[in-house]
Design a protein around this motif. Structure first.
Motif, short mmCIF file in Angstrom:
data_model
loop_
_atom_site.label_atom_id
_atom_site.label_comp_id
_atom_site.label_asym_id
_atom_site.label_seq_id
_atom_site.Cartn_x
_atom_site.Cartn_y
_atom_site.Cartn_z
N GLU A 94 -7.55 -3.19 -93.69
CA GLU A 94 -8.59 -2.29 -94.25
C GLU A 94 -9.66 -1.98 -93.20
O GLU A 94 -10.13 -0.84 -93.10
CB GLU A 94 -9.25 -2.95 -95.47
CG GLU A 94 -8.42 -2.86 -96.73
CD GLU A 94 -8.96 -3.73 -97.87
OE1 GLU A 94 -8.46 -3.58 -98.98
OE2 GLU A 94 -9.87 -4.56 -97.62
N ASP A 97 -8.25 0.46 -90.77
CA ASP A 97 -8.06 1.75 -91.43
C ASP A 97 -9.40 2.48 -91.57
O ASP A 97 -9.51 3.68 -91.32
CB ASP A 97 -7.44 1.52 -92.81
CG ASP A 97 -6.91 2.82 -93.41
OD1 ASP A 97 -6.20 3.55 -92.69
OD2 ASP A 97 -7.22 3.10 -94.58
N TYR A 98 -10.44 1.72 -91.93
CA TYR A 98 -11.78 2.31 -92.08
C TYR A 98 -12.29 2.83 -90.73
O TYR A 98 -12.75 3.97 -90.62
CB TYR A 98 -12.73 1.25 -92.64
CG TYR A 98 -14.16 1.72 -92.78
CD1 TYR A 98 -14.50 2.66 -93.74
CD2 TYR A 98 -15.16 1.22 -91.95
CE1 TYR A 98 -15.81 3.10 -93.87
CE2 TYR A 98 -16.47 1.66 -92.07
CZ TYR A 98 -16.79 2.59 -93.03
OH TYR A 98 -18.09 3.03 -93.15
N LEU A 99 -12.17 1.99 -89.69
CA LEU A 99 -12.68 2.40 -88.38
C LEU A 99 -11.84 3.55 -87.80
O LEU A 99 -12.37 4.42 -87.10
CB LEU A 99 -12.70 1.20 -87.42
CG LEU A 99 -13.71 0.12 -87.80
CD1 LEU A 99 -13.53 -1.12 -86.94
CD2 LEU A 99 -15.14 0.64 -87.69
N GLY A 100 -10.55 3.56 -88.13
CA GLY A 100 -9.71 4.67 -87.70
C GLY A 100 -10.16 5.97 -88.34
O GLY A 100 -10.20 7.02 -87.68
N ALA A 101 -10.52 5.89 -89.61
CA ALA A 101 -11.03 7.10 -90.30
C ALA A 101 -12.33 7.57 -89.64
O ALA A 101 -12.55 8.77 -89.47
CB ALA A 101 -11.26 6.79 -91.78
N LEU A 102 -13.18 6.61 -89.24
CA LEU A 102 -14.42 6.99 -88.55
C LEU A 102 -14.15 7.59 -87.18
O LEU A 102 -14.97 8.33 -86.64
CB LEU A 102 -15.35 5.77 -88.39
CG LEU A 102 -15.94 5.16 -89.66
CD1 LEU A 102 -16.88 4.03 -89.30
CD2 LEU A 102 -16.69 6.18 -90.49
N SER A 103 -12.99 7.26 -86.61
CA SER A 103 -12.63 7.83 -85.30
C SER A 103 -11.91 9.16 -85.46
O SER A 103 -11.44 9.73 -84.47
CB SER A 103 -11.73 6.86 -84.54
OG SER A 103 -12.47 5.74 -84.15
N ARG A 110 -2.95 6.60 -88.52
CA ARG A 110 -3.46 5.24 -88.79
C ARG A 110 -2.32 4.35 -89.28
O ARG A 110 -2.20 3.20 -88.86
CB ARG A 110 -4.58 5.27 -89.83
CG ARG A 110 -5.80 6.08 -89.42
CD ARG A 110 -7.04 5.71 -90.20
NE ARG A 110 -6.94 5.82 -91.63
CZ ARG A 110 -7.27 6.91 -92.35
NH1 ARG A 110 -7.72 8.00 -91.73
NH2 ARG A 110 -7.16 6.92 -93.66
N LEU A 149 -7.82 1.35 -81.11
CA LEU A 149 -7.23 2.06 -82.25
C LEU A 149 -6.94 3.53 -81.95
O LEU A 149 -5.86 4.04 -82.24
CB LEU A 149 -8.18 1.91 -83.44
CG LEU A 149 -7.67 2.27 -84.81
CD1 LEU A 149 -6.43 1.48 -85.18
CD2 LEU A 149 -8.76 1.99 -85.84
N HIS A 150 -7.90 4.21 -81.38
CA HIS A 150 -7.74 5.66 -81.16
C HIS A 150 -7.20 5.95 -79.75
O HIS A 150 -7.35 7.05 -79.25
CB HIS A 150 -9.07 6.38 -81.41
CG HIS A 150 -10.23 5.83 -80.63
ND1 HIS A 150 -10.70 4.54 -80.81
CD2 HIS A 150 -11.01 6.37 -79.67
CE1 HIS A 150 -11.71 4.34 -80.00
NE2 HIS A 150 -11.91 5.43 -79.29
#
Lengths: 298, 417
Positions: A94, A97-103, A110, A149-150
């Motif tokens: 989670e 996934d959250y930090l990926g969404a912020l990126s 993701r 992540l990104h």
């Protein structure tokens, strides 16, 4: 797009207090070590490179992008701060996934990327574990995973091994070396062993200034013929520390082996010249720049 | 989608559960039991209670008599900051109050003193008190010739100032001394028809619902928003969030929307519960089946938006404690120091709208344009505060701005090298 970080004449202030003085550095692909004592200005420089601090003057470009273009910089940099933390009640997956969404990563990316990274940092088994239940080493590995992540071109890692046990520290350094094969990794640390084990290029910082920059072998060369081993009676250890820069002392019964730094042959019986290690070289660098003096340890 | 992730974070926060508990408690204790008492159609010949009508000729002697009674007793009950305070004027203040009475009544100071002796006296005991109190009655009290209501208001306001404010002797509260007249059957029937036909029952009940929940919805969301906004700093996650690609505007707006939606959902569910209750209590009567929801959005949503944006902005600028203290101060000012009117208290800039009755639709509708203006105004203020939050967040993110910190021991700025 250039694969280097160019830092030219960078100055930074906290209010009236100057934190960085005319920093000049060029950092290329691979691992780059930033070594210095606590309070040397490493975190300030790291945060400035991560576009989290504003410089007062000078120029910084990261892979050809000026640091002022914060959004573009953030999309090509990954940052692992000194005190990495995440929402405690989120699971490992989670969190990513959250930090990926912020990126700005879409759901598909993701979903593909997170399991790969968890495997890379050896956290697959903990993917459903809550962050609050992770050990210090696991948290740090999650920190690296979020920074990668990104798929950034630049990874900025601030004091990542502080507080880790030796096994976790080695595992973490190996992980950093692995990810540095395809990107720039800047490792800030006050632990010489981390640099010795993973970096070829490094810079030494002290009180907001770059004291020295070059390769590990150049730093070792600088300290060549300056390190001595003295075998003496244990009772003389204190006296030796007063006269010399001591980088190590091992007690054997009533005797002691003392590693000292000296430009000339120490005025002590039985002193023999030895090959410097990186810790000796780092201490010699500080000593030769007047940052430490004989007898400081006392 | 980021919005749903933020909603999930709100849902699992402790303050959100406190919000739910407080709102449900308020809904049940205030609205639910009030609304259970059904409004019955009036029957001819019944007692329909009394109503007040504005009549300066009644107000002036009634208010003056009450004022003189307190003056003789040397004690005035005031609410200067929303709390009761017994004011005992000193000799100098008494002299000024006496001259005001003198101007209102046309009596000299000596005659006023004499009137004390000739007044009818009623001795009574207050609850839990063994000391008798005296009530002076002046059945034939006259007002000075030529005294206009406007001048009377000026004098009574002057008296209120001498007493430190918050007394019942001020021009805004004089309606209390109005003439009471019995409500006629025709009036009662017209009022009922307004409730049953124009409001279709639920219109009036929805106003009562919004009145009760409107008081709490300007305070509790400040706590939720402040705690939610502070989480990143408290858990030392700020740098990780700051270093992501997302723009400050998108992040702050998403979080604002998540907070507002998550706090609105339970209110809409309570509106649904109130709607079901009304349908059961007034079965067989035609109801407006949308008004509970539309009025909740019109009336309460701007309050919720303003409180949430306020909590976010102040927390970004300083700390959640300051946001909560300021939130309580604003709430206290609005609730305790606001107008005395509980019905139809609507002005263009009011944050809290009061209409504490399911009746009096016409009073509410007479101020409907002010109601709409105030709702648009506070929704606009909320958006301005959100814009401010985005600006502050962006400055902090770039290391240009640090939040203002309270001078507590653990708030010392730590400089990391």
């Amino acid at each position: 797009m250039a694969d280097t970080i160019e830092i030219k004449k960078v100055n930074k202030f906290y209010g009236k207090k100057q934190a960085l003085y005319d920093i000049d550095l060029t950092i290329g692909q691979g691992m780059f070590g930033l070594l210095g004592r606590n309070g040397a200005g490493k975190t300030t420089l790291m945060k400035t490179l991560a576009a989290l601090h504003k410089k007062k003057s000078g120029n910084i470009t990261i892979c050809g992008i000026p640091i002022e273009k914060a959004k573009a910089i953030r999309s090509i940099t990954g940052y692992l701060p000194q005190d990495f933390s995440m929402y405690p009640s989120m699971t490992v997956t989670e969190s990513l996934d959250y930090l990926g969404a912020l990126s700005g990563m879409d759901k598909k990316s993701r979903t593909e990327r997170i399991p790969q990274l968890l495997k890379k940092v050896n956290l697959t088994q903990q993917k459903k574990t809550k962050v609050k239940a992770l050990s210090g080493g696991m948290k740090r590995r999650l920190g690296i995973a979020q920074a990668l992540l990104h798929n950034p071109k630049v990874l900025i890692v601030d004091e990542p091994t502080a507080g880790l046990d030796p096994e976790e520290r080695i595992r973490f350094r190996n992980l950093l070396c692995e990810v540095a094969e395809e990107r720039i990794v800047i490792l800030s640390t006050h632990i010489v062993g981390d640099i010795e084990a993973s970096c070829e290029d490094l810079a030494i910082m002290n009180e907001g200034r770059i004291l020295w920059k070059g390769t590990v072998s150049q730093l070792l060369d600088m300290a060549k013929d300056k390190v001595w081993l003295i075998n003496t009676e244990k009772r003389f250890v204190t006296a030796v520390k007063k006269e010399y820069i001591v980088t190590g002392s091992v007690i054997h019964g009533d005797n002691a082996d003392i590693r000292v730094i000296s430009d000339t042959v120490p005025d002590l019986q039985g002193a023999i010249r030895i090959e410097p290690n990186l810790e000796d070289a780092y201490m010699y660098c500080l000593y030769s720049h007047g940052c430490i003096a004989k007898g400081d340890e006392e | 989608m980021l919005f749903f992730k933020e909603c999930k974070k709100v849902f699992f926060s402790v303050t959100y559960f406190i919000y739910l508990a407080v709102m449900i408690l308020m809904f049940i204790s205030q609205y639910w039991f009030d609304a259970k008492i059904t409004v019955e159609k009036p029957v001819e010949g019944g007692d329909f209670g009394c109503t007040t009508v504005f009549d300066a000729e009644t107000i002036m002697p009634n208010a003056t008599a009450a004022f003189m009674n307190d003056f003789y007793n040397g004690e005035f009950i005031c609410y200067p900051y929303g709390f009761i305070k017994k004011v005992h004027p000193d000799a100098f203040e008494n002299e000024k109050l006496c001259s005001i009475i003198s101007e209102i009544t046309g009596y000299s100071a000596a005659e006023i003193e004499e009137l004390r002796n000739s007044a009818a006296v009623l001795e009574y005991y207050e609850e839990f008190s063994t000391t008798p109190k005296i009530q002076y009655k002046f059945p034939d009290l006259k007002i000075a010739e030529g005294m206009t209501y406007e001048h009377f208001c000026e004098l009574i306001d002057e008296a209120d100032d001498i007493l430190g404010g918050g007394s019942s002797y001020n021009s805004d509260g004089l309606e209390y001394y109005s003439k009471e007249v019995p409500i006629t059957y025709e009036e009662a029937l017209a009022e009922y028809n307004e409730f049953a036909e124009d409001d279709k029952v639920t219109g009036g009940l929805a106003r009562l619902f919004c009145d009760y929940l409107g008081i709490d919805i300007v305070l509790i969301p400040v706590f939720v928003a402040a705690a939610f906004t502070y989480t990143d700093r408290k858990k030392k996650i700020s740098d990780i969030i700051y270093s992501r690609k997302i723009s400050s505007a998108k992040l702050v707006l998403t979080r604002f929307a998540a907070l507002v939606v998550m706090m609105l959902i339970p209110v809409l569910l309570m509106a649904a519960a109130a709607h079901i209750q009304a349908a059961k209590l007034y079965s067989g009567t035609e109801l407006d089946n949308t008004v509970f929801y539309t009025l909740t959005l019109e009336w309460l949503l701007p309050n919720l938006m303003a409180a949430t944006a306020f909590g976010m902005l102040i927390t970004e600028l300083s700390s959640p404690i300051i946001a909560e203290i300021l939130g309580i101060a604003v709430w206290f000012k609005e609730v305790c120091l606001g107008s005395y009117e509980l019905v139809g208290d609507i002005s263009s800039f009011d944050l809290i709208i009061r209409h504490n009755s399911e009746m009096y639709r016409s009073v509410f509708m007479a101020n409907y344009s002010e109601f709409i203006f105030s709702r648009c105004f506070w929704a606009g203020i909320a958006l301005v505060m959100v814009t401010g939050t985005i600006a502050v967040y962006e400055l902090k993110r770039g290391g240009v701005l640090n939040e203002f910190r309270l001078p507590f021991k653990n708030n010392k700025i730590k400089s990391k090298a």
